[in-house]
Design a protein around this motif. Structure first.
Motif, PDB file in Angstrom:
ATOM      1  N   SER A 213       0.852  -1.186   0.000  1.00 51.70           N
ATOM      2  CA  SER A 213       0.000   0.000   0.000  1.00 51.70           C
ATOM      3  C   SER A 213       0.889   1.238   0.000  1.00 51.70           C
ATOM      4  O   SER A 213       1.987   1.220   0.575  1.00 51.70           O
ATOM      5  N   PRO A 214       0.425   2.339  -0.590  1.00 55.66           N
ATOM      6  CA  PRO A 214       1.221   3.568  -0.511  1.00 55.66           C
ATOM      7  C   PRO A 214       1.431   4.029   0.929  1.00 55.66           C
ATOM      8  O   PRO A 214       2.433   4.675   1.237  1.00 55.66           O
ATOM      9  N   ASN A 215       0.518   3.651   1.828  1.00 49.65           N
ATOM     10  CA  ASN A 215       0.649   4.044   3.231  1.00 49.65           C
ATOM     11  C   ASN A 215       1.792   3.303   3.937  1.00 49.65           C
ATOM     12  O   ASN A 215       2.218   3.714   5.018  1.00 49.65           O
ATOM     13  N   ASP A 216       2.279   2.230   3.328  1.00 52.06           N
ATOM     14  CA  ASP A 216       3.454   1.552   3.884  1.00 52.06           C
ATOM     15  C   ASP A 216       4.694   2.441   3.788  1.00 52.06           C
ATOM     16  O   ASP A 216       5.695   2.173   4.453  1.00 52.06           O
ATOM     17  N   TYR A 217       4.613   3.484   2.969  1.00 47.60           N
ATOM     18  CA  TYR A 217       5.754   4.379   2.732  1.00 47.60           C
ATOM     19  C   TYR A 217       5.482   5.778   3.287  1.00 47.60           C
ATOM     20  O   TYR A 217       6.012   6.767   2.798  1.00 47.60           O
ATOM     21  N   GLU A 218       4.674   5.832   4.323  1.00 48.45           N
ATOM     22  CA  GLU A 218       4.299   7.125   4.894  1.00 48.45           C
ATOM     23  C   GLU A 218       5.517   7.921   5.347  1.00 48.45           C
ATOM     24  O   GLU A 218       5.545   9.149   5.248  1.00 48.45           O
ATOM     25  N   GLY A 219       6.540   7.232   5.847  1.00 49.35           N
ATOM     26  CA  GLY A 219       7.729   7.926   6.339  1.00 49.35           C
ATOM     27  C   GLY A 219       8.413   8.755   5.270  1.00 49.35           C
ATOM     28  O   GLY A 219       8.659   9.955   5.445  1.00 49.35           O
ATOM     29  N   ILE A 220       8.716   8.156   4.125  1.00 53.99           N
ATOM     30  CA  ILE A 220       9.422   8.889   3.072  1.00 53.99           C
ATOM     31  C   ILE A 220       8.501   9.891   2.383  1.00 53.99           C
ATOM     32  O   ILE A 220       8.941  10.969   1.962  1.00 53.99           O
ATOM     33  N   ILE A 221       7.210   9.582   2.293  1.00 47.89           N
ATOM     34  CA  ILE A 221       6.263  10.531   1.699  1.00 47.89           C
ATOM     35  C   ILE A 221       6.190  11.801   2.540  1.00 47.89           C
ATOM     36  O   ILE A 221       6.244  12.926   2.026  1.00 47.89           O
ATOM     37  N   ARG A 222       6.092  11.633   3.860  1.00 48.79           N
ATOM     38  CA  ARG A 222       6.062  12.800   4.755  1.00 48.79           C
ATOM     39  C   ARG A 222       7.392  13.568   4.706  1.00 48.79           C
ATOM     40  O   ARG A 222       7.399  14.796   4.742  1.00 48.79           O
ATOM     41  N   ARG A 223       8.495  12.842   4.651  1.00 48.96           N
ATOM     42  CA  ARG A 223       9.794  13.499   4.617  1.00 48.96           C
ATOM     43  C   ARG A 223       9.901  14.403   3.385  1.00 48.96           C
ATOM     44  O   ARG A 223      10.328  15.557   3.474  1.00 48.96           O
ATOM     45  N   LEU A 224       9.523  13.889   2.239  1.00 51.18           N
ATOM     46  CA  LEU A 224       9.592  14.674   1.009  1.00 51.18           C
ATOM     47  C   LEU A 224       8.686  15.901   1.077  1.00 51.18           C
ATOM     48  O   LEU A 224       9.088  17.010   0.710  1.00 51.18           O
ATOM     49  N   ALA A 225       7.458  15.717   1.571  1.00 51.26           N
ATOM     50  CA  ALA A 225       6.526  16.851   1.666  1.00 51.26           C
ATOM     51  C   ALA A 225       7.013  17.887   2.673  1.00 51.26           C
ATOM     52  O   ALA A 225       6.827  19.093   2.470  1.00 51.26           O
TER      53      ALA A 225
END
Length: 422
Positions: A213-225
């Motif tokens: 799921s894309p939510n499995d990558y919440e850490g890097i998604i938040r970091r980029l944003a």
């Protein structure tokens, strides 16, 4: 008599008026004003507002990479809030919500989030009252105009918006993290809570690994944003563009919708793609086939035929992050070392891990290394190739640098990187 009386009365009024002026402009009043806006102390305004520098730390500052160990969702060493809460960078937000200019101190005007707004140490911001204004007040509107507004103050900063803090190993800005969205209702949208009014934001397309799921990558998604990017993650990552193109089209439509928070906030000429495993293959295909995508970072990925990086059009760039023992290693190295690759590209291997995955006699960092222990490389690459931070070239290209032979910050081991065609 009447004439003398009125003359004396007039003199008396002048004396009384002068006395009142002295009472209302005594030394303590002037000293208080100087203390509040001391042009020689550019940090006074920030410290008095209660704001904290998340790069330094201190009370009220929360670094998501140091979250409580009670969280049950841990991704490669970084603890992610399972409730999807926003990153709290600390500080007193009362001045940030004020409509008054310089509410957080000189030059903030009033949101100190962009590189153009947050530098109180520049002469234009620290000294808003020049000696010419105090000693020689303008006598006409033409003379006063340069004092009220100057071309340097009106000029908008060039390039896309980036968080002023530059450490790719930390989260900075608070973000909005929206699940179950994008073009098919299964993706993720994440962007800074305080969008810039002066600069547009770069865009990153993220692709999850196969079966993830894309939510499995919440850490890097938040970091980029948190570094200033607007990130859209696809619901899945087929080996192609049939999920990536619709996701970018959806985001582009939001940029054109006057009723959308992202209206005219995006620079669709500054789009990067990244992803993990199958998501990395999606990123590569988007780089090849979508003109909007100008750079890509493949995490633990590489073309099965070892030939796709050679198909990327000139004028674009790519990087591959992989683990020394990851099953993706043969494809990552094969894709990069293809003799027909003509674009500037880097191959970044994570070494010295303690995992049990092994390839070519090396064991350690495995197939799950890039988006978690190695996420800083993706952030730095995007800030370089989308944000124009050319000083980062030395971190990737050459014989010595962060991602050439430097330590993997906060993790075991070192980077072993190489680049070509730069």
């Amino acid at each position: 008599m009447k004439s003398r009386f009125f003359k004396n009365l007039a003199k008396g009024l002048v004396v009384v008026g002068a006395a009142l002026a002295v009472v209302n402009c005594d030394e303590s009043t002037v000293a208080a004003a100087q203390q509040q806006y001391d042009p020689n102390d550019p940090l006074a305004a920030l410290s008095s507002s209660g704001m904290a520098d998340p790069a330094i730390g201190g009370e009220g500052v929360v670094d998501p990479t140091l979250a409580s160990s009670s969280s049950t969702e841990m991704l490669g060493g970084e603890v992610v809030d399972p409730l999807g809460g926003n990153v709290d960078v600390g500080g007193d937000d009362s001045c940030l919500s004020s409509s008054l200019p310089d509410a957080c101190g000189p030059g903030t005007n009033p949101l100190p989030t962009s590189s153009a707004d947050v530098n109180p140490a520049s002469s234009a911001d620290v000294n808003p009252v020049s000696s010419a204004v105090v000693e020689n007040p303008a006598s006409s509107s033409s003379e006063a105009a340069p004092v009220v507004s100057s071309s340097s103050e009106e000029a908008k900063p060039a390039g896309i918006f980036l968080a002023t803090d530059t450490d790719e190993n930390k989260n900075y800005m608070e973000v909005e993290y929206i699940r179950n969205t994008a073009d098919n209702g299964g993706g993720v949208l994440c962007y800074p809570k305080r969008l810039s009014n002066d600069q547009k934001h770069g865009v990153i397309l993220w692709g999850p690994g196969g079966g993830s799921s894309p939510n499995d990558y919440e850490g890097i998604i938040r970091r980029l944003a948190s570094h200033g990017f607007v990130v859209v993650a696809t619901s899945e990552s087929p080996d192609g563009t049939n999920r990536g193109i619709p996701a970018l089209n959806w985001l582009e439509n939001k940029n054109k919708d006057p009723n959308d928070p992202l209206y005219q906030k995006l620079d669709m000429t500054k789009v990067g793609a990244s992803g993990h495993s199958m998501g990395g293959l999606q990123s590569e295909k988007m780089l090849i086939n979508d003109k909007r995508v100008i750079t890509a970072v493949l995490n633990n990925s590489g073309a099965f035929n070892h030939a796709e990086l050679a198909n990327v059009p000139q004028g674009k760039t790519a990087a591959i992050v992989y683990g020394e023992g990851g099953m993706e290693r043969p494809n990552a190295e094969g894709d990069y070392f293809n003799n027909n690759v003509r674009i500037p590209a880097c191959l970044l291997k994570m070494t010295g891990g303690q995992g049990n995955e092994c390839q070519n006699g090396e064991c350690g960092w495995g197939h799950g290394s890039g988006p978690w222990g190695g996420m800083a490389a993706t952030v730095a690459w995007m800030r370089w190739h989308l944000g124009g931070e050319d000083f980062r070239k030395a971190d990737f290209v050459g014989t010595s640098g962060k991602y050439i032979n430097g330590a993997i910050i906060g993790e075991r081991g070192n980077w072993k990187g190489q680049c070509k065609n730069f």
